[in-house]
Each structure stands twice: as C-alpha cells, then as structure tokens.
Design an enzyme around this catalytic site. Structure first.
Site, mmCIF file in Angstrom:
data_model
loop_
_atom_site.group_PDB
_atom_site.id
_atom_site.type_symbol
_atom_site.label_atom_id
_atom_site.label_comp_id
_atom_site.label_asym_id
_atom_site.label_seq_id
_atom_site.Cartn_x
_atom_site.Cartn_y
_atom_site.Cartn_z
ATOM 1 C CG HIS A 12 64.096 87.378 121.862
ATOM 2 N ND1 HIS A 12 64.144 88.684 121.441
ATOM 3 C CD2 HIS A 12 64.864 86.696 120.977
ATOM 4 C CE1 HIS A 12 64.900 88.776 120.367
ATOM 5 N NE2 HIS A 12 65.337 87.591 120.052
ATOM 6 C CG HIS A 59 63.627 86.876 115.126
ATOM 7 N ND1 HIS A 59 62.827 87.334 116.150
ATOM 8 C CD2 HIS A 59 64.873 86.797 115.643
ATOM 9 C CE1 HIS A 59 63.560 87.503 117.244
ATOM 10 N NE2 HIS A 59 64.803 87.192 116.961
ATOM 11 C CG HIS A 193 72.439 84.787 120.136
ATOM 12 N ND1 HIS A 193 72.249 86.068 120.596
ATOM 13 C CD2 HIS A 193 71.332 84.514 119.379
ATOM 14 C CE1 HIS A 193 71.086 86.536 120.156
ATOM 15 N NE2 HIS A 193 70.513 85.621 119.408
ATOM 16 C CD GLU A 240 68.325 88.897 118.876
ATOM 17 O OE1 GLU A 240 67.661 88.341 117.990
ATOM 18 O OE2 GLU A 240 68.473 88.401 120.019
HETATM 19 C C1 DHB Z 1 68.065 81.668 119.074
HETATM 20 C C2 DHB Z 1 68.158 82.905 119.733
HETATM 21 C C3 DHB Z 1 67.470 84.010 119.242
HETATM 22 O O1 DHB Z 1 67.534 85.252 119.802
HETATM 23 C C4 DHB Z 1 66.662 83.877 118.127
HETATM 24 O O2 DHB Z 1 65.961 84.956 117.729
HETATM 25 C C5 DHB Z 1 66.565 82.666 117.476
HETATM 26 C C6 DHB Z 1 67.273 81.558 117.959
HETATM 27 C C7 DHB Z 1 68.763 80.463 119.599
HETATM 28 O O3 DHB Z 1 69.637 80.545 120.467
HETATM 29 O O4 DHB Z 1 68.431 79.350 119.148
HETATM 30 FE FE FE Z 2 66.428 86.810 118.426
#
Ligand code: DHB
Ligand code: FE
Length: 280
Positions: A12, A59, A193, A240
């Site tokens: 997302h 978030h 990530h 996540e």
């Molecule tokens: C990014 C990915 C995410 O899941 C998020 O909530 C905020 C930023 C990103 O890769 O920039």
């Molecule tokens: Fe996220």
C-alpha cells in the site's frame, strides 16, 4: 448467507497513490509496477464483491500515539480519505457497511477477540492505495468497504499467529451473516521494507518470494514465525505482513492462486500482490 469469494493481498505504498493521483502511472519508473495490476483490474471488474473487509494499518493518521488499538473495526456509514499532510487524496469517499461490520464486531468479540469499535475515522494510504490499484480512478468505489485496522506501528504489534486466528474468527463471523453477500477479504502492507535507521532501504527478495509461497501453501506454519524474524529479515516495516495472515486465515485451507505479482522497488518497498480464489 454471506460468503467469502476471494482474498487479495497488496502493498500500500503511498507514492503509488501519488502516481495515480498525479497521472504518472505511464512514466518509466511506474509503468512496470502498474503493469502487474492490469490483470487484476480486469479480473475484479468481473468479480466485484458486495463488500470488501479491508485489513490495513493506520500510519499514525487516524490514531495518534495517544490511543493505538491493536485491532479495530470501522462500523461507520462512510470514511473520508485522510489528509496525511498534503491534503486529502482525490479519491471517492469510502462507503462502509454498518450492519455487516456490527455483526462482525459482535461475532468476533464473542469469539474472544477484543476488537475496538470505530464510529468515526478517516482512512489513510494503507486503505485507499489498494483500492486505487484494483479499481483505478472511478467516480465512486464500486462496493462497500469495512476497514479493519491493525496496529503494526507501535510496539508491540499482534503476533502472526494471533492474526491468522483472527482470520478464522472473521470467516465464522462473515459466514454467519444472514444476507446473501459476496465478500472479499484484503490484506495490505509489506512486503519487505525499512523506512528508518541504518538499514533504511532494506529489501529481501528471497524472504518475500518464500513468504508468498508459504502464505498460499502452509499458512499455519508461516503464522508461527515470531516478530523478530519479520524485523530482522523483512525490515522494521516488514512487520506489516502479519496483516496478510488475517486475510489468509479467513480463507479455506486450500485456495487457488489466480494471480501473483512481485516487483522491486516502489518507493522503498518490495511490492507483492496475490489474488486467491476461495470458491472451490
Ligand atoms: C512506504 C511504504 C509503506 O508501506 C508506507 O506505509 C509508507 C511508505 C514507502 O516505501 O515509501
Ligand atoms: Fe505502510
């Protein structure tokens, strides 16, 4: 009775929403990412459900760090796209399904999962970006959406096992709703990530690919993986992915893989996407 016809997972990443909103999806950086959703858009046009139970994380948008519910269900009539600091996304208002949401809250709480009940909330990129990826830019979203928010931003998040078991409870709740509704369950976020600290930018393709395989074939075993393995192997925000186990727990033990897509990177994230048929 209501039935769960399919499960969908997708990352997302907020920059994906910005690419859609600003008309940049055909640019060289973004085109390969959106190509992976072309099949999905055609598929869902023929399989549009009545309701999506959309598992995502807020978030620190609707919930400040003052109050952070572990699991929360949106029972409102509608949810506005949130202003995350640069204005609301120009996407339709999300229409909820208060009757089904209230039934799910009652059923799941009586199955001993203590959901927080929400009657007013704005929804951030965790919920709206997946809708954009699957439905594009319609004047109105083509179905109702029940938000199910999971805490993965403030330690301690719920375990993968707890999430998988919540999925079982959600399935019992949906299948006991006395109306003939086609329901899909979506799990969003991930894949690997890390947005902070010395390891910012971490991506682990072997981990992600194994996670996709195991989520489909051996979800119960995958659900045993402890938090620390997500953080070590998939980065601090890789946690996540526990939300995908909620989706998976709501489906049958055996499901049919309709579509799989994996792409690195979008912004700082490895993008993963599955469509799982639950009708067989
Ligand atoms: C990014 C990915 C995410 O899941 C998020 O909530 C905020 C930023 C990103 O890769 O920039
Ligand atoms: Fe996220």
């Amino acid at each position: 009775m209501a039935r769960i016809s399919a499960g969908i997972t997708t990352s997302h990443v907020p920059a994906i929403g910005a690419a859609v909103d600003l008309g940049k999806t055909a640019q060289p950086y973004w085109a390969p990412l959106f190509a992976g959703y072309e099949f999905s858009k055609r598929w869902i046009a023929g399989h549009t459900p009545d309701v999506i139970l959309l598992v995502y994380n807020d978030h620190a948008t609707a919930f400040s760090l003052d109050i952070v519910p572990t699991f929360a269900i949106g029972c409102a009539e509608r949810f506005q796209p949130a202003d995350e600091g640069w204005g609301r996304r120009p996407v339709p208002v999300v229409e909820g399904h208060p009757e089904l949401a209230a039934h799910i809250a009652q059923s799941v709480i009586q199955q001993d999962f203590d959901l927080t009940v929400i009657h007013r909330m704005d929804v951030d990129h965790g919920l709206t970006v997946p809708l954009s990826l699957l439905f594009g830019q319609p004047a109105a979203w083509p179905c109702r959406v029940i938000p199910l928010a999971v805490n993965v931003v403030l330690y301690p998040p719920p375990s993968g096992r707890r999430c998988y078991e919540l999925g079982h409870a959600l399935r019992r709740a949906i299948e006991s709703f006395d109306e003939d509704l086609d329901v899909q369950v979506w799990g969003t976020g991930g894949m690997s990530h890390q947005l902070q600290g010395p390891r910012a930018g971490l991506i682990n393709q072997p981990f992600d690919r194994a996670f996709l395989d195991r989520l489909i074939r051996e979800p119960a075993a995958l659900a045993q993986m402890p938090h620390i393995d997500y953080v070590r192997l998939a980065g601090s925000e890789g946690i996540e992915l526990v939300m995908w186990l909620i989706m998976r727990g709501a489906l049958h033990e055996r499901v049919r893989e309709v579509h799989r897509f994996y792409h690195v990177p979008a912004s700082n994230t490895a993008v993963g996407h599955l469509i799982l048929d639950n009708t067989e």
